[in-house]
Design a protein around this motif. Structure first.
Motif, mmCIF file in Angstrom:
data_model
loop_
_atom_site.group_PDB
_atom_site.id
_atom_site.type_symbol
_atom_site.label_atom_id
_atom_site.label_comp_id
_atom_site.label_asym_id
_atom_site.label_seq_id
_atom_site.Cartn_x
_atom_site.Cartn_y
_atom_site.Cartn_z
ATOM 1 N N ASN A 107 1.298 12.795 18.290
ATOM 2 C CA ASN A 107 1.280 11.329 18.332
ATOM 3 C C ASN A 107 -0.135 10.771 18.364
ATOM 4 O O ASN A 107 -0.398 9.682 17.856
ATOM 5 C CB ASN A 107 2.068 10.837 19.550
ATOM 6 N N GLU A 159 11.374 17.257 11.867
ATOM 7 C CA GLU A 159 12.048 15.966 11.744
ATOM 8 C C GLU A 159 11.639 15.041 12.886
ATOM 9 O O GLU A 159 11.449 13.836 12.693
ATOM 10 C CB GLU A 159 13.574 16.161 11.748
ATOM 11 N N MET A 160 11.514 15.633 14.075
ATOM 12 C CA MET A 160 11.126 14.836 15.239
ATOM 13 C C MET A 160 9.697 14.302 15.069
ATOM 14 O O MET A 160 9.439 13.108 15.248
ATOM 15 C CB MET A 160 11.243 15.702 16.490
ATOM 16 N N ASP A 162 8.130 13.883 12.425
ATOM 17 C CA ASP A 162 8.060 13.013 11.246
ATOM 18 C C ASP A 162 8.388 11.557 11.589
ATOM 19 O O ASP A 162 8.231 10.663 10.761
ATOM 20 C CB ASP A 162 9.003 13.549 10.154
ATOM 21 N N THR A 163 8.875 11.312 12.811
ATOM 22 C CA THR A 163 9.124 9.917 13.216
ATOM 23 C C THR A 163 7.838 9.262 13.727
ATOM 24 O O THR A 163 7.799 8.055 13.941
ATOM 25 C CB THR A 163 10.176 9.836 14.352
ATOM 26 N N LEU A 164 6.817 10.078 13.966
ATOM 27 C CA LEU A 164 5.568 9.555 14.532
ATOM 28 C C LEU A 164 4.665 9.025 13.423
ATOM 29 O O LEU A 164 4.718 9.487 12.286
ATOM 30 C CB LEU A 164 4.843 10.651 15.326
ATOM 31 N N GLU A 165 3.822 8.085 13.788
ATOM 32 C CA GLU A 165 2.965 7.441 12.798
ATOM 33 C C GLU A 165 1.763 8.310 12.411
ATOM 34 O O GLU A 165 1.353 8.347 11.250
ATOM 35 C CB GLU A 165 2.467 6.108 13.398
ATOM 36 N N ARG A 239 5.819 15.564 5.132
ATOM 37 C CA ARG A 239 4.779 14.551 5.027
ATOM 38 C C ARG A 239 3.495 15.158 4.493
ATOM 39 O O ARG A 239 3.123 16.261 4.889
ATOM 40 C CB ARG A 239 4.520 13.948 6.401
#
Ligand code: TPP
Ligand code: SF4
Ligand code: MG
Lengths: 251, 74
Positions: A107, A159-160, A162-165, A239
Motif C-alpha cells: 500500500n 487479487e487482494m 490489486d485493489t490497492l492504488e 498489473r
C-alpha cells in the motif's frame, strides 16, 4: 545452451527432491546474473523452508522474523536506496503472520520486490494448513480437508493487492512445467527491472510444489499445481503500470 | 535440426524425476544405483536424440543439469 547461473552458490540445498523453491532460486540467480545486480542485491529471507536462501544465492542477505520480511526490506530500501532489495516469502510467512506487513508494504508502494512462493502449505513446520491451502485439501491441521465454513476460503494475494492504488507490478506465475518456468523468469526479471528504474512496488506470486508435505511424488506434485491450484489461483498479469503508462503516452 | 547434450551432475541430483517427466524425447531415465546422497539420479540414455530444448534444465530444482551445444563438448 543452458548453464548453471553464476549467482547460485556451488552447494547442495537442503530442499526436498522436487521442491519448487529450488527452481525459483535458480531463476532468481539467472536474473541477477543477466541484470548484473548480484553485487548490490540484498535478499531478505523469510521464516519457512527458504530460511537459508542467502546461503544458496550469492548475495548479501538478512534474516527477518516470521512474516516481517517486507518490513525489514522497507527499512533496508529506504536506508540504502542504491541497493536492490528482495523479500522472498512463503504463504504462511506472507499471508498468515505477515499479512499486515504484506498489505501495508504494498500500500505504501515501497520500491522493492516481493517474491511470494505459494505452495499451499506450511512446508518447514511439517505441513500445517496455510491461508492458501485449497478447499478440501488435507493437511496436518485440516485432516478432513479445509472446510471454508470453519476457517475461510483460500486467500488470493495478487487479487487482494490489486485493489490497492500504489503497486506498480503484480503477476502470478507457476513452475509446474518448463513453459511456466520460462514465464516465471520473465516476471521476476521484469519486477527487478522495475525496481532498478524506480517504478515502485513489484510482486510476483509463484505457484510451487511441496511434494513432501502434500504426500505425493514430485511429478504428481507438479500435476497438482496445474489441476488443483491454477483453477483457484489463475495465472495472470494483474498489473503492469509502467507498461500501461508507456502505452498511454504512445497513444 | 537443433542438437544438444544434457550434462547431469549425478552428485547434485536428488532423483526427483521432474526432468524425466518433461523431456519431449523421453531420453532421460533413473539410475539403478544411488549417488552419495542415496538418490537414484537421472541420466541420459540417448544423447544423440537430444534436441537441445532445455526443458530438463529449466525444471531441475537443483540446477544439476546443463545443456551443452554438441560443438562445445566435441
Ligand atoms: C513467530 C513465529 N511463529 C511461528 C513460527 C513457526 N513457523 C516456522 S515456519 C512457519 C510457516 C512456514 O510456511 P511458509 O511460510 O508457507 O513457508 P514454506 O516452508 O512453505 O516455504 C511457521 C508457522 C515461527 N518460526 N515464528
Ligand atoms: S518441506 Fe516442502 S517447501 Fe520445504 S523443502 Fe520440502 S518440499 Fe520444499
Ligand atoms: Mg508454504
Amino acid at each position: 545452451m543452458y548453464m548453471r547461473p553464476e549467482s547460485l552458490e556451488n552447494v547442495r540445498t537442503h530442499y526436498c527432491a522436487g521442491c519448487g523453491h529450488g527452481i525459483i532460486h535458480k531463476l532468481l540467480a539467472e536474473c541477477l546474473d543477466e541484470l548484473e545486480i548480484r553485487q548490490n542485491t540484498i535478499l531478505v529471507a523469510p521464516v519457512g523452508c527458504a530460511v537459508l536462501a542467502y546461503k544458496y544465492i550469492n548475495v548479501d542477505g538478512l534474516e527477518a522474523a516470521h512474516g516481517r520480511a517486507p518490513a525489514v526490506a522497507t527499512g533496508l530500501k529506504r536506508a540504502r536506496p542504491e541497493n536492490i532489495v528482495i523479500s522472498y516469502q512463503g504463504d504462511g510467512d506472507l499471508l498468515a503472520i505477515g499479512a499486515g506487513e504484506t498489505l501495508h508494504t504494498a500500500n505504501r508502494g515501497e520500491n522493492l520486490t516481493v517474491i511470494f512462493v505459494n505452495n499451499a502449505i506450511y512446508g518447514m513446520t511439517g505441513g500445517q494448513m496455510a491461508p492458501t491451502t485449497l478447499e478440501g485439501q488435507k493437511t496436518l491441521t485440516s485432516p478432513y480437508g479445509r472446510n471454508a465454513a470453519e476457517v475461510g476460503f483460500p486467500i488470493r494475494a495478487c487479487e487482494m493487492l490489486d485493489t490497492l492504488e500504489a503497486p506498480a507490478y503484480i503477476e502470478r506465475t507457476s513452475v509446474h512445467n518448463p513453459g511456466a518456468v520460462r514465464k516465471t523468469k520473465k516476471a521476476i526479471r521484469k519486477a527487478l527491472e522495475y525496481q532498478i528504474s524506480g517504478a515502485g512496488y513489484s510482486f510476483v506470486e509463484v505457484l510451487s510444489m511441496c511434494p513432501t508435505n502434500w504426500g505425493v511424488d514430485p511429478v504428481t506434485g507438479a500435476s497438482w499445481v496445474k489441476d488443483a491450484m491454477i483453477p483457484w489461483f489463475p495465472l495472470k498479469k494483474f498489473r503492469d503500470r509502467p507498461a500501461e503508462n508507456a502505452e498511454k503516452e504512445a497513444s | 535440426m537443433k542438437r544438444g547434450i544434457p550434462r547431469i551432475d549425478a552428485e547434485r541430483c536428488k532423483g526427483c524425476g521432474l526432468c524425466i517427466s518433461v523431456c519431449p524425447k523421453t531420453i532421460l531415465s533413473r539410475s539403478e544405483d544411488v549417488n552419495s546422497q542415496g538418490a537414484y539420479y537421472a541420466f541420459c540414455h540417448d544423447e544423440n536424440s537430444c534436441i537441445g530444448c532445455n526443458a530438463c534444465a529449466l525444471m531441475c530444482p537443483d540446477a544439476a543439469i546443463e545443456v551443452h551445444a554438441p560443438e562445445e563438448v566435441a
